[in-house]
Design a protein around this motif. Sequence first.
Motif, PDB file in Angstrom:
ATOM      1  N   VAL B  66     -14.749  25.334  -5.806  1.00  0.00           N
ATOM      2  CA  VAL B  66     -16.098  25.229  -5.263  1.00  0.00           C
ATOM      3  C   VAL B  66     -17.121  25.613  -6.320  1.00  0.00           C
ATOM      4  N   LEU B 117     -20.311  33.707  -3.984  1.00  0.00           N
ATOM      5  CA  LEU B 117     -19.340  34.512  -4.714  1.00  0.00           C
ATOM      6  C   LEU B 117     -18.143  34.838  -3.829  1.00  0.00           C
ATOM      7  N   ARG B 139     -25.255  41.396 -11.263  1.00  0.00           N
ATOM      8  CA  ARG B 139     -24.035  41.411 -10.482  1.00  0.00           C
ATOM      9  C   ARG B 139     -23.155  40.221 -10.832  1.00  0.00           C
ATOM     10  N   ALA B 142     -21.677  40.195 -14.249  1.00  0.00           N
ATOM     11  CA  ALA B 142     -20.565  41.138 -14.330  1.00  0.00           C
ATOM     12  C   ALA B 142     -19.257  40.523 -13.826  1.00  0.00           C
ATOM     13  N   ARG B 158     -29.561  36.224 -20.661  1.00  0.00           N
ATOM     14  CA  ARG B 158     -28.709  35.485 -21.600  1.00  0.00           C
ATOM     15  C   ARG B 158     -28.033  34.301 -20.918  1.00  0.00           C
ATOM     16  N   ARG B 316     -13.449  28.672 -19.769  1.00  0.00           N
ATOM     17  CA  ARG B 316     -13.577  30.045 -19.288  1.00  0.00           C
ATOM     18  C   ARG B 316     -14.468  30.927 -20.163  1.00  0.00           C
ATOM     19  N   THR B 318     -18.665  32.313 -20.593  1.00  0.00           N
ATOM     20  CA  THR B 318     -19.815  32.580 -19.743  1.00  0.00           C
ATOM     21  C   THR B 318     -21.108  32.293 -20.481  1.00  0.00           C
ATOM     22  N   SER B 319     -20.978  31.741 -21.679  1.00  0.00           N
ATOM     23  CA  SER B 319     -22.182  31.428 -22.442  1.00  0.00           C
ATOM     24  C   SER B 319     -22.194  29.954 -22.841  1.00  0.00           C
TER      25      SER B 319
END
Lengths: 345, 345
Positions: B66, B117, B139, B142, B158, B316, B318-319
Amino acid sequence: MTKRPKATILDIARAAGVSKSTVSLVLQGSDLVRPDTADRVRKAIEDVGYVYNRGAANLRKAHSNVIGMVVNDLTNPFYAELAVGMERAFQSAGVVPFIANTGENPVRQEEVLKSMLEQGAAGLIVSPARGTPPDAFRRIEATGVPIVFAMRRMPDSRIPVVAPDNRRGAALAARHLLGKGHSRIAFFGGSSDLVVYQERLGGFREACREYGLHDSDVQVFESDTSRKGGMTCIDLALASETPPTAALCFNDAVAFGAMLGLRRHGLEPGRDFAVVGFDDVVEAQHYVPSLTSVAVDTAGLGERAAHIVLKMIQSRTTSAENHIGAVNLVVRESCGPDRNSARGV
Amino acid sequence: MTKRPKATILDIARAAGVSKSTVSLVLQGSDLVRPDTADRVRKAIEDVGYVYNRGAANLRKAHSNVIGMVVNDLTNPFYAELAVGMERAFQSAGVVPFIANTGENPVRQEEVLKSMLEQGAAGLIVSPARGTPPDAFRRIEATGVPIVFAMRRMPDSRIPVVAPDNRRGAALAARHLLGKGHSRIAFFGGSSDLVVYQERLGGFREACREYGLHDSDVQVFESDTSRKGGMTCIDLALASETPPTAALCFNDAVAFGAMLGLRRHGLEPGRDFAVVGFDDVVEAQHYVPSLTSVAVDTAGLGERAAHIVLKMIQSRTTSAENHIGAVNLVVRESCGPDRNSARGV
DNA sequence: TGACATTATTGGAACGTTCCATTTATCAAA
DNA sequence: TTTGATAAATGGAACGTTCCAATAATGTCA
């Protein structure tokens, strides 16, 4: 970045020095746990940045809390409004609905519905895509998941429907036009594979008969239910041997298109040709000329639909009353003045 | 109605005379199972009306499928277009995104994000609500769930952003107006708590300086980013001692509002006062007068954003790089003719 | 203080799937 | 045939939660 595996209820239990069961109770806001213990647990939850795993929970629980709304065209402000109405109702019930768009594509719709089901949706609100095959919802009915249709419906289905009184709305609008003295009048847009179309056209024809017109006297132009469709309709209408002088449009988008098309032919909507829309989207009042349209209380119907699913879920039933919403004609500039100055307003 | 408990993988296994593991393999389209066995299993699946339980699967699997898109205002056609662009990209990747609306309400946004989430979203695309507190996304960061901002961004975060070149677009539009000979020029709508606002206003000011205007010469009116806001702006502007003769609007909604307001004052947009919008929503070209606006390729940016999250999920990480989309001014009627007939065009 | 009721807390099984390590079937080559 | 290799199928543990039955802690009263 963060590579640590996500925290579970057990991590919290450890951190707070209690058992997982206690944590679970706190999570559910149970009052069986002593307030200070609960606080300790809540603090631990905060500290470790825990996020609840609804999937795991649903494995045990009877009901999930996801409710899906599947809409046929989000770029149409009309359906966006509908969605917003539903959201409002759901919000005050504390549930977060998931919206998915089918873009008027039955295949996509199939995928979307499947996905919702797999996600364990507790209920569904759907405005079916045009051209949806008749058996498209059999699967869902079999699962027993509460579902209601909004705005649109399927030919003969036992699924409850929330929709405006299309027939009456169309009749209202047609009578208004006929009362102004128009005798060559047309219906623009939509196509017969839509139940809504049949209803609106039905109401329109009914009014025409009341005024003594034969079915053969009224011209009907099918088209896409979009601006573009409206333009096509007006082109065809004006090219006919006996062009109409007024038209009721399937919806506001078609009406906007028709007005655009009129201008292209050097005609002024309202003055040279009367146009009436359906749905009364927000733009209707701001347009130039402002659009006369049948108001259906879109957001209200959305809320209604939401309440109905909510109730169905709660009472674990799969049936409910249909809801046919009131309509009213809001008269603005686009339908022009009376033709026959002898007659009244 | 249907009271029978829903079928599981085990029921299918039994029906097909294989083990649950085999069924699982078939479900995943593995080629480790003999074709005829697979067929038998698929038939059983069909027969019992099985629906896959994604929640259970996600418990074991690393990634859910999802992806959530959280948008600040679905009734704004601009964001609806954005959503549709994203959907297109996701569709061809075989994932069904869930859309949720925050209605420009930070509290609601919080709830919605939490829900996404909890549902185990693999990735998120967000256009943050106005007034979102600076730490609202900490949150999420993280948790390591890939997230990208679309159209709007948070002050210094960021998180990757996909947005049009607001500064350049505004400068383009302002230069056009200034080039036409307007010397009293205003910026309408928006408010400084939006980064986008700062960028657009910045570009506007930059162009004004190029043409020798002082910052004090240009008038700036903050307001809601809606039609209503636009009407307020024009009222205030016309009431000023030295009313402007042209305005760049924060977005098209504000521009429509400004044009409406002008008419109310007996002024004709385009002829008596030049109006330029931003975003170039579909209505812009159909409006009367048609609206000059900065086109940003909304749907394209949506697709872009979708591709970026998809890639982030896959790798995988996050940037990601920000993506600043090209813009161009599409000139229509609302900005009127040149003021100073001596000059070009 | 002991006995009992009440309130808090807890361990373990279950939910429906995936995945790994095994087992079993199938096929070729000797 | 037997053997070995490969292909196909399988049992069981694990995922993170809820719920039930059971235990532990606390409070009350004689």
